[in-house]
Design an enzyme around this catalytic site. Sequence first.
Site, PDB file in Angstrom:
ATOM      1  N   TYR A 334       0.806  -1.040  -0.244  1.00 43.93           N
ATOM      2  CA  TYR A 334       0.126  -0.030   0.072  1.00 43.93           C
ATOM      3  C   TYR A 334       0.922   1.248   0.106  1.00 43.93           C
ATOM      4  O   TYR A 334       0.346   2.266   0.341  1.00 43.93           O
ATOM      5  CB  TYR A 334      -0.688  -0.097   1.301  1.00 43.93           C
ATOM      6  CG  TYR A 334      -1.601  -1.222   1.651  1.00 43.93           C
ATOM      7  CD1 TYR A 334      -2.622  -1.738   1.016  1.00 43.93           C
ATOM      8  CD2 TYR A 334      -1.436  -1.841   2.717  1.00 43.93           C
ATOM      9  CE1 TYR A 334      -3.093  -2.830   1.252  1.00 43.93           C
ATOM     10  CE2 TYR A 334      -1.806  -2.976   3.319  1.00 43.93           C
ATOM     11  CZ  TYR A 334      -2.938  -3.534   2.415  1.00 43.93           C
ATOM     12  OH  TYR A 334      -3.382  -4.655   2.917  1.00 43.93           O
ATOM     13  N   CYS A 361      14.040 -10.864  -1.090  1.00 48.08           N
ATOM     14  CA  CYS A 361      14.665 -10.944  -2.349  1.00 48.08           C
ATOM     15  C   CYS A 361      13.721 -10.136  -3.365  1.00 48.08           C
ATOM     16  O   CYS A 361      13.097 -10.724  -4.393  1.00 48.08           O
ATOM     17  CB  CYS A 361      15.015 -12.073  -2.934  1.00 48.08           C
ATOM     18  SG  CYS A 361      16.546 -12.580  -1.925  1.00 48.08           S
ATOM     19  N   GLU A 362      13.412  -8.716  -3.055  1.00 47.34           N
ATOM     20  CA  GLU A 362      12.442  -8.096  -3.860  1.00 47.34           C
ATOM     21  C   GLU A 362      12.968  -6.655  -3.859  1.00 47.34           C
ATOM     22  O   GLU A 362      13.058  -6.231  -2.673  1.00 47.34           O
ATOM     23  CB  GLU A 362      11.221  -8.080  -3.092  1.00 47.34           C
ATOM     24  CG  GLU A 362      10.455  -9.441  -2.917  1.00 47.34           C
ATOM     25  CD  GLU A 362       9.622  -9.700  -3.880  1.00 47.34           C
ATOM     26  OE1 GLU A 362       8.978  -8.802  -4.752  1.00 47.34           O
ATOM     27  OE2 GLU A 362       9.100 -10.885  -4.066  1.00 47.34           O
ATOM     28  N   TYR A 390      -2.202  -5.180  11.116  1.00 41.88           N
ATOM     29  CA  TYR A 390      -1.983  -5.361   9.714  1.00 41.88           C
ATOM     30  C   TYR A 390      -0.512  -5.927   9.649  1.00 41.88           C
ATOM     31  O   TYR A 390       0.154  -6.041   8.370  1.00 41.88           O
ATOM     32  CB  TYR A 390      -2.645  -4.726   8.700  1.00 41.88           C
ATOM     33  CG  TYR A 390      -4.138  -4.421   9.006  1.00 41.88           C
ATOM     34  CD1 TYR A 390      -4.952  -5.597   8.691  1.00 41.88           C
ATOM     35  CD2 TYR A 390      -4.500  -3.236   9.309  1.00 41.88           C
ATOM     36  CE1 TYR A 390      -6.351  -5.269   8.991  1.00 41.88           C
ATOM     37  CE2 TYR A 390      -5.931  -3.267   9.608  1.00 41.88           C
ATOM     38  CZ  TYR A 390      -6.899  -3.827   9.251  1.00 41.88           C
ATOM     39  OH  TYR A 390      -8.202  -3.844   9.756  1.00 41.88           O
TER      40      TYR A 390
HETATM   41  N1  LLP Z   1     -15.028  -3.904   9.658  1.00 41.90           N
HETATM   42  C1  LLP Z   1     -14.887  -4.490   8.544  1.00 41.90           C
HETATM   43  C2  LLP Z   1     -15.785  -5.206   7.674  1.00 41.90           C
HETATM   44  C3  LLP Z   1     -13.535  -4.539   7.817  1.00 41.90           C
HETATM   45  O1  LLP Z   1     -13.365  -5.233   6.543  1.00 41.90           O
HETATM   46  C4  LLP Z   1     -12.609  -3.931   8.390  1.00 41.90           C
HETATM   47  C5  LLP Z   1     -10.992  -3.994   7.831  1.00 41.90           C
HETATM   48  C6  LLP Z   1     -12.555  -3.291   9.744  1.00 41.90           C
HETATM   49  C7  LLP Z   1     -13.785  -3.368  10.186  1.00 41.90           C
HETATM   50  C8  LLP Z   1     -11.416  -2.858  10.594  1.00 41.90           C
HETATM   51  O2  LLP Z   1     -10.830  -1.569   9.636  1.00 41.90           O
HETATM   52  P1  LLP Z   1      -9.843  -0.610  10.440  1.00 41.90           P
HETATM   53  O3  LLP Z   1     -10.579  -0.025  11.779  1.00 41.90           O
HETATM   54  O4  LLP Z   1      -8.903  -1.741  11.015  1.00 41.90           O
HETATM   55  O5  LLP Z   1      -9.503   0.166   9.487  1.00 41.90           O
HETATM   56  N2  LLP Z   1      -4.615  -4.832   5.285  1.00 41.90           N
HETATM   57  C9  LLP Z   1      -4.862  -3.515   5.041  1.00 41.90           C
HETATM   58  C10 LLP Z   1      -6.315  -2.968   5.950  1.00 41.90           C
HETATM   59  C11 LLP Z   1      -7.385  -3.965   5.492  1.00 41.90           C
HETATM   60  C12 LLP Z   1      -8.680  -3.613   6.297  1.00 41.90           C
HETATM   61  C13 LLP Z   1      -9.589  -4.908   6.161  1.00 41.90           C
HETATM   62  N3  LLP Z   1     -10.868  -4.515   6.735  1.00 41.90           N
HETATM   63  C14 LLP Z   1      -3.890  -2.517   5.765  1.00 41.90           C
HETATM   64  O6  LLP Z   1      -2.792  -3.081   6.118  1.00 41.90           O
HETATM   65  O7  LLP Z   1      -3.865  -1.327   5.707  1.00 41.90           O
END
Ligand code: LLP
Length: 436
Positions: A334, A361-362, A390
Amino acid sequence: MQLRGTMREDSNGALSIGQINTQALAKKYGTPLYIIDQGCIESNISNFKSWFSSDLVETEIVYASKAFINGYICRLVAENGLGIDVISAGDMDLLKKIQFPMSRVYLHGNAKSKQEIKMALALGVGRIVVDNYDELQRIREICAEYSYRANILLRVNPGVETHTHKYLRTALDSSKFGISLYQNDVLSKIKQLSSDPYVRLMGLHCHIGSQINEEAAFIRTVEIMLNFCAEISAQTGIGLTELNFGGGFAIYYAKRDTPPQLSSLLPAIVRKAEEQIVKRNLSLKKIVIEPGRAIVGEAGTTLYKIEAHKTTYSGRKYLMVDGGMADNPRPALYNAQYEAVVVDKLSVDKTERVAVAGKCCESGDILIEDIMLPPTENGDIIAIAATGAYNYAMSSNYNGLPRPAVVAVKNGQEQLVTKRQELQDIHSCDVATDPL
Ligand code: LLP
């Protein structure tokens, strides 16, 4: 680097978290090492509870465990009275093992298997959040076969555009999540559900994306969802009782981030919902939010050891560390940005412009593209802040790297909460047969 949670600079210019010296943690547990600042999580939870509260309706904070899940965090969340949002049989199995109160569990996912739905019903999870009509039909069939009636929320897509990274947007008209509330058949589908013998429609869910800085996007979402509830009530006579606005609250990683002020945003969300409920005489009894990152993100720090230095022909200086995209894929995925310090040189002048490179290795495995740090030597420990969300959850064994350990700290105490993988764990599922 902005100090977060219980991070402090001690009198020797060294970084402590939860009153524990980070250099000592690196020495004791090895690197890379994830540190979790429990005091920071607890204060985040308590802020969410006090700012997201109402005299008119029940409020619930549901921790989005996809941000960081292990037995320890689930127990902490349970003790603090939050609900939890999980995705899969693997997640539910962990909750069962630690005896998480199942009525506070929300099962999410846009491709739930029959096995996962059956498991959720057998365990008695509080709500299944239904993503699509095929899933709805699958749930109905399973309920018919095994004599259940499922409590569901329908995930709708309110079509709110946000300015976060395109992979973190979930409410575009073309997004894969939920059912657009602008689709023609949505009201008739909801009407059918009101008399369904197999599911009980408790309310609606939405989630507009992640790492969202714009307060207006959250308020707009509340307005759209409340409008839609009013439309459902007018057109079908159905009085929904619950609305879940999802998560997505941004945190501070680096200078470009301008996260929302939760102390004003959360009360504003509640006020907006209350105002609409009263004005439109709606039957809503409960509003819910699902933060993940905003609860654990700034509570996490990763420690790395510098293994090598290099200055390229073009003059770019690299610090090569002993982890990288296997423990933190976010910069590569990201374009995420982070801040860092050398843990025992907080008060030393930052005179070196460097890139912090991971060991995978990237070419894309660069943890920080450009940062000013003090002069360093091989063996120095650097800390990258705000890696609580995450990171461990998205870690991998890429390039044969073991997943790092996780240590929780609080008030001068420390506790190993996830062990570092051993070499034999990395290929433990490898059948290692002779070729055919
Ligand atoms: N509720 C639902 C239905 C979700 O899909 C998510 C996150 C959340 C709540 C929580 O979102 P947050 O408050 O943590 O922003 N891997 C990515 C983020 C993917 C988010 C997935 N869904 C990153 O590293 O930024």
